[in-house]
Design a protein around this motif. Structure first.
Motif, PDB file in Angstrom:
ATOM      1  N   LEU A  90       0.839  -1.199   0.000  1.00  0.00           N
ATOM      2  CA  LEU A  90       0.000   0.000   0.000  1.00  0.00           C
ATOM      3  C   LEU A  90       0.874   1.248   0.000  1.00  0.00           C
ATOM      4  O   LEU A  90       0.640   2.191  -0.773  1.00  0.00           O
ATOM      5  CB  LEU A  90      -0.910   0.005   1.227  1.00  0.00           C
ATOM      6  N   ASN A  91       1.908   1.253   0.846  1.00  0.00           N
ATOM      7  CA  ASN A  91       2.803   2.409   0.908  1.00  0.00           C
ATOM      8  C   ASN A  91       3.530   2.617  -0.416  1.00  0.00           C
ATOM      9  O   ASN A  91       3.748   3.754  -0.849  1.00  0.00           O
ATOM     10  CB  ASN A  91       3.821   2.233   2.039  1.00  0.00           C
ATOM     11  N   ALA A  92       3.918   1.504  -1.074  1.00  0.00           N
ATOM     12  CA  ALA A  92       4.621   1.594  -2.361  1.00  0.00           C
ATOM     13  C   ALA A  92       3.698   2.153  -3.444  1.00  0.00           C
ATOM     14  O   ALA A  92       4.119   2.962  -4.280  1.00  0.00           O
ATOM     15  CB  ALA A  92       5.143   0.220  -2.775  1.00  0.00           C
ATOM     16  N   LEU A  93       2.422   1.735  -3.441  1.00  0.00           N
ATOM     17  CA  LEU A  93       1.472   2.223  -4.428  1.00  0.00           C
ATOM     18  C   LEU A  93       1.172   3.708  -4.220  1.00  0.00           C
ATOM     19  O   LEU A  93       1.042   4.470  -5.180  1.00  0.00           O
ATOM     20  CB  LEU A  93       0.170   1.417  -4.354  1.00  0.00           C
ATOM     21  N   LEU A  94       1.062   4.113  -2.938  1.00  0.00           N
ATOM     22  CA  LEU A  94       0.745   5.506  -2.624  1.00  0.00           C
ATOM     23  C   LEU A  94       1.980   6.396  -2.620  1.00  0.00           C
ATOM     24  O   LEU A  94       1.867   7.621  -2.626  1.00  0.00           O
ATOM     25  CB  LEU A  94       0.079   5.593  -1.248  1.00  0.00           C
ATOM     26  N   ASN A  95       3.152   5.747  -2.598  1.00  0.00           N
ATOM     27  CA  ASN A  95       4.431   6.463  -2.538  1.00  0.00           C
ATOM     28  C   ASN A  95       4.528   7.323  -1.278  1.00  0.00           C
ATOM     29  O   ASN A  95       5.031   8.446  -1.305  1.00  0.00           O
ATOM     30  CB  ASN A  95       4.627   7.331  -3.785  1.00  0.00           C
TER      31      ASN A  95
ATOM     32  N   GLU B  19      -6.606   6.787  -1.792  1.00  0.00           N
ATOM     33  CA  GLU B  19      -6.871   6.793  -3.237  1.00  0.00           C
ATOM     34  C   GLU B  19      -5.752   7.501  -3.975  1.00  0.00           C
ATOM     35  O   GLU B  19      -5.215   8.505  -3.516  1.00  0.00           O
ATOM     36  CB  GLU B  19      -8.207   7.497  -3.522  1.00  0.00           C
ATOM     37  N   ILE B  20      -5.398   6.948  -5.138  1.00  0.00           N
ATOM     38  CA  ILE B  20      -4.433   7.599  -6.021  1.00  0.00           C
ATOM     39  C   ILE B  20      -4.969   7.531  -7.443  1.00  0.00           C
ATOM     40  O   ILE B  20      -5.898   6.772  -7.745  1.00  0.00           O
ATOM     41  CB  ILE B  20      -3.029   6.927  -5.965  1.00  0.00           C
TER      42      ILE B  20
ATOM     43  N   PHE C   4      -8.069   5.036  -8.228  1.00  0.00           N
ATOM     44  CA  PHE C   4      -8.103   3.714  -7.594  1.00  0.00           C
ATOM     45  C   PHE C   4      -8.053   3.908  -6.080  1.00  0.00           C
ATOM     46  O   PHE C   4      -7.204   4.640  -5.572  1.00  0.00           O
ATOM     47  CB  PHE C   4      -6.913   2.850  -8.034  1.00  0.00           C
ATOM     48  N   ARG C   5      -8.971   3.235  -5.374  1.00  0.00           N
ATOM     49  CA  ARG C   5      -9.014   3.321  -3.915  1.00  0.00           C
ATOM     50  C   ARG C   5      -8.501   2.007  -3.338  1.00  0.00           C
ATOM     51  O   ARG C   5      -9.167   0.977  -3.380  1.00  0.00           O
ATOM     52  CB  ARG C   5     -10.439   3.598  -3.434  1.00  0.00           C
TER      53      ARG C   5
END
Length: 490
Positions: free
Chosen positions: A238-243, A263-264, A271-272
């Motif tokens: 999750l952290n990697a996707l949200l940076n 969401e990003i 995408f949530r």
């Protein structure tokens, strides 16, 4: 609300800022503001032409409240179709309220939610679907939802509906005319041409109805659940996707006991992502509640990501115990019990099968995490054992971009790229479904050679549902429900 009142509201967000805009609309907008404004040019605001700007002070008796810039728009050449004044003042909350209270004392009424746009609709400046698009535009959070709202606000959707309604109305008029000459048994509406029109309307309506599945997810974002056993890297992913460090990452199993959402935008689509509690047998009451919520989130998600930790697998081809130099911390742990070394590959496949069986309609992506700790040969072996496997490293970011591209494949962006009309509003969707149902009845009536009076009943109903979308047919309750969701000042 009394729509003849002159209304006032703050048009910019509440709070301190560089500037704030106060909007006034109504027949008396100029006559109320003019006596309160002292222009630097010494001109009388009441005599100034439309679409002009004026610098000066807002004064309460002899007290200067602020130096402002006033914009004048004479109706019908304004957003609401009425006389409109916009006062750009300094963004102090105190100044904002002082000016608004002064205007209320001088004859304005505080605007209701969405009242400016409601007046725009009632004064024929836009139809109802365009008015609803204003709210969608304000709430758009990514490129795709912004593009759809702009297309609808410009009339792309309503123009298509109006064209269909006009063509259907022309034939309806001819059939109604036939009823006036029933005794003469004349036929004004060519049944073959009418049948072709009905089939074309059916095709367009069905396409619009089908587009809602795409439009709805673009507008509201696509929920993606990240699931798997405890401590396999879900929060790290999750952290990697949200940076960003959104979720707590710990080696302690069961750290995430509730869902974490954020969401990003990926490729212009929202995408949530939902980080869920790890799935396992547990006697911890709080963790059990978290696991229950995990399955609730899976049922609500449109895409499911199942993550497992490749470094902990117990398998002859992938075994951490044979790599003491690569995984020394896991070797000592695995000596105590087989369970601590992680599940077997077969157990992972069983868990994947359970999710597929329980949620057969949901896209499921299988993610093998921590591939940075495996050899290419070990990764190839995993792919040969698990179908549709994607290999990633949530810690290093390897494979994350590929995962994002894969997620985009679940959204049909073709119609969006081609600028086709896409339905995003559930009210429009329901009206289209009902219109399609009535048009199907008309087609059945034509096939059965029903008389014009029977056809006319279904045609009238179809026209009614078309009119519901654009606001040609409406009622106060419907308008109240729609504009109640708007922000004050719009």
């Amino acid at each position: 609300m009394n729509l003849k009142d002159t209304i006032v509201a703050l048009a910019t967000p509440a709070g301190a800022g560089a500037i704030a805009v106060i909007r006034v609309s109504g027949t008396d907008a100029v006559s109320i503001v003019a006596p309160l404004f002292r222009a630097k040019s010494k001109k009388d605001l009441a005599n100034e032409p439309s679409h002009t700007l004026h610098l000066g002070n807002i004064v309460d008796e002899k007290r200067i409240l602020d130096e402002v810039l006033v914009s004048i728009f004479h109706g019908p050449r304004s957003y609401t179709g009425e006389n409109t004044i916009e006062i750009s003042c300094h963004g102090s909350p105190y100044i904002q309220q002082e000016i608004i209270q002064l205007l209320v004392r001088k004859g304005c009424r505080s605007a209701e939610a969405g009242e400016f746009t409601l007046r725009s609709f009632l004064n024929g400046k836009m139809d109802l679907s365009q008015a609803e698009a204003v709210a969608d535009l304000i709430s758009s959070e990514n490129q795709a939802s912004h593009q759809l709202a702009m297309q609808q606000m410009r009339g792309g959707f309503s123009n298509e509906i109006k064209k269909l309604r006009e063509e259907l109305l022309n034939f309806a008029s001819l059939i109604e005319l036939e009823l006036d000459f029933a005794e003469e048994d004349v036929e004004f509406a060519n049944r073959d041409q009418f049948s072709q029109l009905v089939m074309r309307i059916q095709k367009v309506l069905q396409k619009l109805v089908d587009s809602f599945s795409v439009g709805n997810v673009i507008k509201n974002g696509i929920p993606v659940a990240i699931v798997g056993e405890p401590n396999v890297g879900k929060s790290t992913l999750l952290n990697a996707l949200l940076n960003e460090e959104r979720a707590i990452v710990s080696e302690i199993a069961g750290t995430t006991r509730d869902t974490i959402e954020d969401e990003i935008s990926i490729g212009g689509i929202g995408f949530r992502f939902i980080d869920t509690a790890g799935i396992r047998e547990t006697e911890d009451v709080v963790e059990s509640i978290g696991i229950k919520r995990t399955f609730e989130k899976i049922s609500q998600a449109q895409v499911v990501l199942y993550l497992f930790d490749t470094s902990r697998l117990r398998h002859p081809e992938i075994n951490t115990e044979v790599h003491p130099t690569r995984h020394p911390e896991l070797v000592s742990r695995s000596n105590s019990s087989k369970e601590s070394a992680g599940p077997t590959l077969e157990q992972v496949k069983v868990e994947i099968g359970k999710i597929r069986n329980q949620f057969p309609q949901k896209p499921l992506l299988i993610l093998a995490n921590k591939i940075d700790q495996l050899t290419d040969k070990e990764v190839d072996f995993l792919r040969s054992q698990v179908s549709d496997l994607m290999s990633i490293s949530a810690k290093t970011g390897e494979g994350v971009e590929e995962l994002q591209n894969k997620l985009l494949e679940f959204v049909n962006t073709g119609e969006l790229r081609n600028n086709n009309t896409i339905v995003t509003n559930s009210r429009h969707y329901n009206a289209l479904l009902q219109a399609l149902e009535e048009i199907n009845k008309v087609q059945e009536g034509l096939n059965a050679n029903l008389s014009g009076d029977l056809l006319a009943i279904d045609i009238r109903q179809a026209l009614y549902h078309f009119g519901e979308i654009t606001g040609e047919i409406t009622n106060d309750d419907l308008l109240g429900n729609i504009f109640a969701n708007f922000c004050i000042g719009k």
